[in-house]
Design an enzyme around this catalytic site. Structure first.
Site, PDB file in Angstrom:
ATOM      1  CE  LYS A  42      -1.983  -0.670   3.986  1.00  0.00           C
ATOM      2  NZ  LYS A  42      -1.385  -1.897   4.518  1.00  0.00           N
ATOM      3  NE  ARG A 121      -3.495  -1.392  10.447  1.00  0.00           N
ATOM      4  CZ  ARG A 121      -2.423  -0.632  10.181  1.00  0.00           C
ATOM      5  NH1 ARG A 121      -2.550   0.504   9.564  1.00  0.00           N
ATOM      6  NH2 ARG A 121      -1.220  -1.038  10.531  1.00  0.00           N
ATOM      7  NE  ARG A 160       7.596  -2.476   5.308  1.00  0.00           N
ATOM      8  CZ  ARG A 160       6.283  -2.377   5.501  1.00  0.00           C
ATOM      9  NH1 ARG A 160       5.490  -2.042   4.505  1.00  0.00           N
ATOM     10  NH2 ARG A 160       5.778  -2.628   6.683  1.00  0.00           N
ATOM     11  NE  ARG A 193       7.086  -0.247   9.445  1.00  0.00           N
ATOM     12  CZ  ARG A 193       5.864  -0.176   8.940  1.00  0.00           C
ATOM     13  NH1 ARG A 193       5.653   0.477   7.796  1.00  0.00           N
ATOM     14  NH2 ARG A 193       4.854  -0.748   9.547  1.00  0.00           N
ATOM     15  NE  ARG A 204       3.033  -4.463  11.296  1.00  0.00           N
ATOM     16  CZ  ARG A 204       3.901  -4.201  10.324  1.00  0.00           C
ATOM     17  NH1 ARG A 204       5.096  -4.767  10.343  1.00  0.00           N
ATOM     18  NH2 ARG A 204       3.583  -3.396   9.354  1.00  0.00           N
TER      19      ARG A 204
HETATM   20  P1  AMP Z   1       1.491   0.887   9.290  1.00  0.00           P
HETATM   21  O1  AMP Z   1       2.655   1.699   8.855  1.00  0.00           O
HETATM   22  O2  AMP Z   1       0.200   1.338   8.678  1.00  0.00           O
HETATM   23  O3  AMP Z   1       1.726  -0.599   9.131  1.00  0.00           O
HETATM   24  O4  AMP Z   1       1.296   1.147  10.859  1.00  0.00           O
HETATM   25  C1  AMP Z   1       2.310   0.834  11.788  1.00  0.00           C
HETATM   26  C2  AMP Z   1       1.702   0.695  13.162  1.00  0.00           C
HETATM   27  O5  AMP Z   1       1.083   1.930  13.560  1.00  0.00           O
HETATM   28  C3  AMP Z   1       0.586  -0.344  13.289  1.00  0.00           C
HETATM   29  O6  AMP Z   1       1.097  -1.671  13.483  1.00  0.00           O
HETATM   30  C4  AMP Z   1      -0.169   0.179  14.503  1.00  0.00           C
HETATM   31  O7  AMP Z   1       0.549  -0.093  15.695  1.00  0.00           O
HETATM   32  C5  AMP Z   1      -0.124   1.691  14.272  1.00  0.00           C
HETATM   33  N1  AMP Z   1      -1.253   2.139  13.445  1.00  0.00           N
HETATM   34  C6  AMP Z   1      -1.178   2.777  12.235  1.00  0.00           C
HETATM   35  N2  AMP Z   1      -2.398   3.060  11.766  1.00  0.00           N
HETATM   36  C7  AMP Z   1      -3.280   2.589  12.692  1.00  0.00           C
HETATM   37  C8  AMP Z   1      -4.703   2.568  12.768  1.00  0.00           C
HETATM   38  N3  AMP Z   1      -5.464   3.103  11.803  1.00  0.00           N
HETATM   39  N4  AMP Z   1      -5.265   2.000  13.860  1.00  0.00           N
HETATM   40  C9  AMP Z   1      -4.517   1.483  14.855  1.00  0.00           C
HETATM   41  N5  AMP Z   1      -3.179   1.457  14.834  1.00  0.00           N
HETATM   42  C10 AMP Z   1      -2.548   2.002  13.767  1.00  0.00           C
END
Ligand code: AMP
Length: 249
Positions: A42, A121, A160, A193, A204
């Site tokens: 994404k 999410r 990544r 990360r 996750r």
């Molecule tokens: P991402 O980069 O979108 O994979 O987000 C990394 C981390 O940020 C996730 O594993 C969550 O801990 C937190 N996070 C990001 N967006 C959300 C969301 N919409 N709801 C809850 N946690 C989020």
């Protein structure tokens, strides 16, 4: 190539900050939500769409990663808690994420449009976001659902690398930077990360699996969902994305 790319300061740091570079309006604003498992690409597609079409890449994960780079004492207790959840690979509370997005609702009016990546999410977030959109008089063009087999996702996540400075995304095998561990765009050192480490990846993926189907169904019922195979190169997936979007933009 980077001419259209907005700098996202208002999104990353909050409503008190103003973006220096805002997209040039070359088309009617593109307003999309990008769904898909972590690692389905994404972020990469959002970067390509942002660079080429000027829509602002609004990633909630990037808000937390930006907060992580800030001074420890400047973080609110809620942000400390959010960063701890993130480190474990768990979701941050709906309340915290919704507050952050609502505070930044100005970004929904960005001239070039927006690409929401990582939000909503959960169905609770999607319902609340629907109200925010309504209050702001903004409608979505589509919700793109990037689909990919689990095994492939795990390979992608563990290889990544991201740029902590400009947030560009690389992969050690499929999208390597020109110089090992150096960002092609801004020259900063690339990092892995914390939540791309094996134990966090497992948490996750489990979290994603429980929320993905209800969320896709939520947008399917609103006739907004477009499913796209996330297999292949970023360019192939981009071409698929543009073809799928054409009837809606
Ligand atoms: P991402 O980069 O979108 O994979 O987000 C990394 C981390 O940020 C996730 O594993 C969550 O801990 C937190 N996070 C990001 N967006 C959300 C969301 N919409 N709801 C809850 N946690 C989020």
């Amino acid at each position: 190539m980077n001419d259209l790319k907005p700098d996202r300061v208002a999104w990353l740091k909050g409503a008190a900050f103003n973006c220096d570079s805002i997209a040039v309006a070359t088309h009617s604003p593109l307003r999309l939500v990008l769904l898909g498992a972590p690692g389905a690409g994404k972020g990469t597609q959002a970067e390509l769409l942002s660079t080429r079409l000027g829509a602002c890449h609004l990633s909630t994960g990037d808000i937390f990663r930006t907060a992580k780079l800030s001074n420890y004492c400047d973080r609110s207790p809620a942000m400390h808690e959010a960063l701890n959840s993130m480190r474990r690979g768990e979701l941050v509370s709906d309340e915290m994420v919704l507050n952050l997005v609502t505070e930044r609702s100005r970004c929904l009016h960005c001239r070039g449009g927006f690409l929401l990546d990582g939000f909503p999410r959960t169905v609770t977030q999607a319902e609340a976001f629907e109200k925010v959109l309504h209050e702001n008089g903004v409608t979505l063009n589509a919700v793109l659902n990037y689909e990919m087999p689990l095994e492939e996702i795990v390979n992608r996540l563990s290889g990544r690398r991201i740029c902590p400075q400009c947030k560009a995304v690389f992969h050690i095998v499929t999208r390597p930077p020109e110089m090992v561990d150096v960002c092609d765009h801004c020259g900063a050192g690339l990092i892995q990360r914390e939540d791309d480490l094996p134990e966090s990846i497992r948490v996750r993926m489990t979290t994603h699996e429980s929320s993905a189907a209800p969320l896709a169904e939520f947008y399917q019922r609103r006739n907004l969902l477009i499913s796209i195979s996330a297999e292949g190169t970023p360019e192939e997936i981009y071409d698929r994305t543009i073809s799928a979007l054409r009837p809606r933009i």
